[in-house]
Scaffold this motif. Structure first.
Motif, PDB file in Angstrom:
ATOM      1  N   ALA A   1       0.835  -1.177   0.143  1.00 38.78           N
ATOM      2  CA  ALA A   1       0.120  -0.037   0.091  1.00 38.78           C
ATOM      3  C   ALA A   1       0.853   1.183  -0.043  1.00 38.78           C
ATOM      4  CB  ALA A   1      -0.980   0.014   1.202  1.00 38.78           C
ATOM      5  N   ASP A   2       2.291   1.368   0.631  1.00 37.62           N
ATOM      6  CA  ASP A   2       2.893   2.469   0.790  1.00 37.62           C
ATOM      7  C   ASP A   2       3.365   2.787  -0.788  1.00 37.62           C
ATOM      8  OD1 ASP A   2       4.437  -0.054   0.869  1.00 37.62           O
ATOM      9  OD2 ASP A   2       5.973   0.869   1.832  1.00 37.62           O
ATOM     10  N   LYS A   3       3.498   1.683  -1.538  1.00 37.97           N
ATOM     11  CA  LYS A   3       3.721   2.125  -2.889  1.00 37.97           C
ATOM     12  C   LYS A   3       2.696   2.632  -3.814  1.00 37.97           C
ATOM     13  CE  LYS A   3       5.933  -0.367  -6.941  1.00 37.97           C
ATOM     14  NZ  LYS A   3       6.676  -1.568  -7.256  1.00 37.97           N
ATOM     15  N   TYR A   4       1.509   1.622  -3.884  1.00 37.74           N
ATOM     16  CA  TYR A   4       0.657   1.886  -4.827  1.00 37.74           C
ATOM     17  C   TYR A   4      -0.632   3.018  -4.376  1.00 37.74           C
ATOM     18  CZ  TYR A   4       2.498  -2.293  -6.825  1.00 37.74           C
ATOM     19  OH  TYR A   4       3.263  -2.926  -7.545  1.00 37.74           O
ATOM     20  N   LEU A   5      -0.655   3.389  -3.050  1.00 43.15           N
ATOM     21  CA  LEU A   5      -1.740   4.241  -2.727  1.00 43.15           C
ATOM     22  C   LEU A   5      -1.136   5.601  -3.229  1.00 43.15           C
ATOM     23  CD1 LEU A   5      -3.114   3.462   0.655  1.00 43.15           C
ATOM     24  CD2 LEU A   5      -4.397   3.750  -1.813  1.00 43.15           C
ATOM     25  N   PRO A   6       0.112   6.097  -3.073  1.00 42.51           N
ATOM     26  CA  PRO A   6       0.475   7.102  -3.547  1.00 42.51           C
ATOM     27  C   PRO A   6       0.506   7.346  -5.273  1.00 42.51           C
ATOM     28  CG  PRO A   6       2.324   6.344  -1.883  1.00 42.51           C
ATOM     29  CD  PRO A   6       1.027   5.435  -1.933  1.00 42.51           C
ATOM     30  N   LEU A   7       0.828   6.285  -5.779  1.00 48.38           N
ATOM     31  CA  LEU A   7       0.640   6.393  -7.353  1.00 48.38           C
ATOM     32  C   LEU A   7      -0.536   6.536  -7.747  1.00 48.38           C
ATOM     33  CD1 LEU A   7       2.034   5.587 -10.120  1.00 48.38           C
ATOM     34  CD2 LEU A   7       1.435   2.956  -9.501  1.00 48.38           C
ATOM     35  N   ALA A   8      -1.472   5.776  -6.989  1.00 46.66           N
ATOM     36  CA  ALA A   8      -2.935   6.107  -7.545  1.00 46.66           C
ATOM     37  C   ALA A   8      -3.451   7.527  -7.302  1.00 46.66           C
ATOM     38  CB  ALA A   8      -3.935   5.084  -6.769  1.00 46.66           C
ATOM     39  N   ARG A   9      -2.994   8.166  -6.062  1.00 46.57           N
ATOM     40  CA  ARG A   9      -3.449   9.557  -5.799  1.00 46.57           C
ATOM     41  C   ARG A   9      -2.873  10.271  -6.897  1.00 46.57           C
ATOM     42  NH1 ARG A   9      -0.751   8.381  -0.536  1.00 46.57           N
ATOM     43  NH2 ARG A   9      -2.341   7.097   0.760  1.00 46.57           N
ATOM     44  N   GLN A  10      -1.438   9.909  -7.144  1.00 51.17           N
ATOM     45  CA  GLN A  10      -1.003  11.051  -8.234  1.00 51.17           C
ATOM     46  C   GLN A  10      -1.748  10.725  -9.461  1.00 51.17           C
ATOM     47  OE1 GLN A  10       3.164   9.502  -9.184  1.00 51.17           O
ATOM     48  NE2 GLN A  10       3.368  11.379 -10.459  1.00 51.17           N
ATOM     49  N   ARG A  11      -2.032   9.524 -10.053  1.00 50.56           N
ATOM     50  CA  ARG A  11      -2.796   9.450 -11.031  1.00 50.56           C
ATOM     51  C   ARG A  11      -4.127  10.116 -11.205  1.00 50.56           C
ATOM     52  NH1 ARG A  11      -1.323   5.213 -14.430  1.00 50.56           N
ATOM     53  NH2 ARG A  11      -3.112   5.956 -15.950  1.00 50.56           N
ATOM     54  N   LEU A  12      -4.782  10.074  -9.932  1.00 48.37           N
ATOM     55  CA  LEU A  12      -6.129  10.698  -9.820  1.00 48.37           C
ATOM     56  C   LEU A  12      -6.034  12.112  -9.832  1.00 48.37           C
ATOM     57  CD1 LEU A  12      -7.613   8.485  -6.973  1.00 48.37           C
ATOM     58  CD2 LEU A  12      -8.319   8.355  -9.366  1.00 48.37           C
ATOM     59  N   ALA A  13      -5.081  12.590  -9.316  1.00 47.58           N
ATOM     60  CA  ALA A  13      -4.806  14.136  -9.257  1.00 47.58           C
ATOM     61  C   ALA A  13      -4.771  14.546 -10.665  1.00 47.58           C
ATOM     62  CB  ALA A  13      -3.615  14.628  -8.502  1.00 47.58           C
ATOM     63  N   ALA A  14      -4.303  13.832 -11.733  1.00 44.05           N
ATOM     64  CA  ALA A  14      -4.182  14.224 -13.139  1.00 44.05           C
ATOM     65  C   ALA A  14      -5.647  14.374 -13.935  1.00 44.05           C
ATOM     66  CB  ALA A  14      -3.258  13.219 -13.979  1.00 44.05           C
ATOM     67  N   LEU A  15      -6.298  13.790 -13.356  1.00 42.23           N
ATOM     68  CA  LEU A  15      -7.967  13.812 -13.772  1.00 42.23           C
ATOM     69  C   LEU A  15      -8.813  15.134 -13.170  1.00 42.23           C
ATOM     70  CD1 LEU A  15      -8.895   9.809 -13.175  1.00 42.23           C
ATOM     71  CD2 LEU A  15      -8.011  11.260 -15.218  1.00 42.23           C
TER      72      LEU A  15
END
Length: 147
Positions: A10-24
């Motif tokens: 989760a420490d790797k994938y939650l920040p990645l998902a948040r970053q990708r969502l912020a692009a939307l």
């Protein structure tokens, strides 16, 4: 309003998902909660989940189907593997679920029964209701910041 969940890295994938969502669009985050897997048993223990709610205000309106496809692709970008065996303990790198949506033209689109009491003018996704305790807490936290 989204629910994110991960029970593996989760420490790797939650920040990645948040970053990708912020692009939307504009993103607001609830507190992240660590929760036991609701399907775990003494005979079949499972790793805990890290869960977080996200308010995503899209920059560009899209259809619900397009949004679901985008989230499924994002899960894949996080190396999400779907369960293949019935009793397999799943390692879920990223799960993104839509809890509620607010339509661009909501006045002509809703019956009062389908809206959220917590967040008027929002449609609650029937397959996600009633919310789990961490989802309810996350939605309440975010509702206070956007209403």
């Amino acid at each position: 309003m989204l629910a994110l969940g991960s029970n593996y890295q989760a420490d790797k994938y939650l920040p990645l998902a948040r970053q990708r969502l912020a692009a939307l669009g504009e993103v607001r985050l609830s507190t992240a909660f660590q929760n036991p897997d609701f399907t775990a048993t003494l005979e079949q223990p499972k790793p805990d989940y890290t869960n977080q709610c996200v308010h995503l205000a899209l920059t560009t309106p899209v259809s619900l189907q397009q949004l679901q496809q985008t989230f499924r692709a994002l899960e894949g970008d996080c190396n999400r593997c779907r369960q293949t065996e019935p009793n397999q303990v799943r390692q879920v790198t990223m799960d993104i679920d839509i809890l509620m949506i607010k339509l661009a033209n909501i006045e002509n689109s809703l019956s009062k029964k389908s809206t959220s009491k917590l967040m008027p003018n929002w449609i609650v996704m029937a397959n996600r209701y009633p919310f789990k305790a961490h989802e309810e807490a996350g939605v309440r936290e975010l509702a206070a910041s956007i209403n």
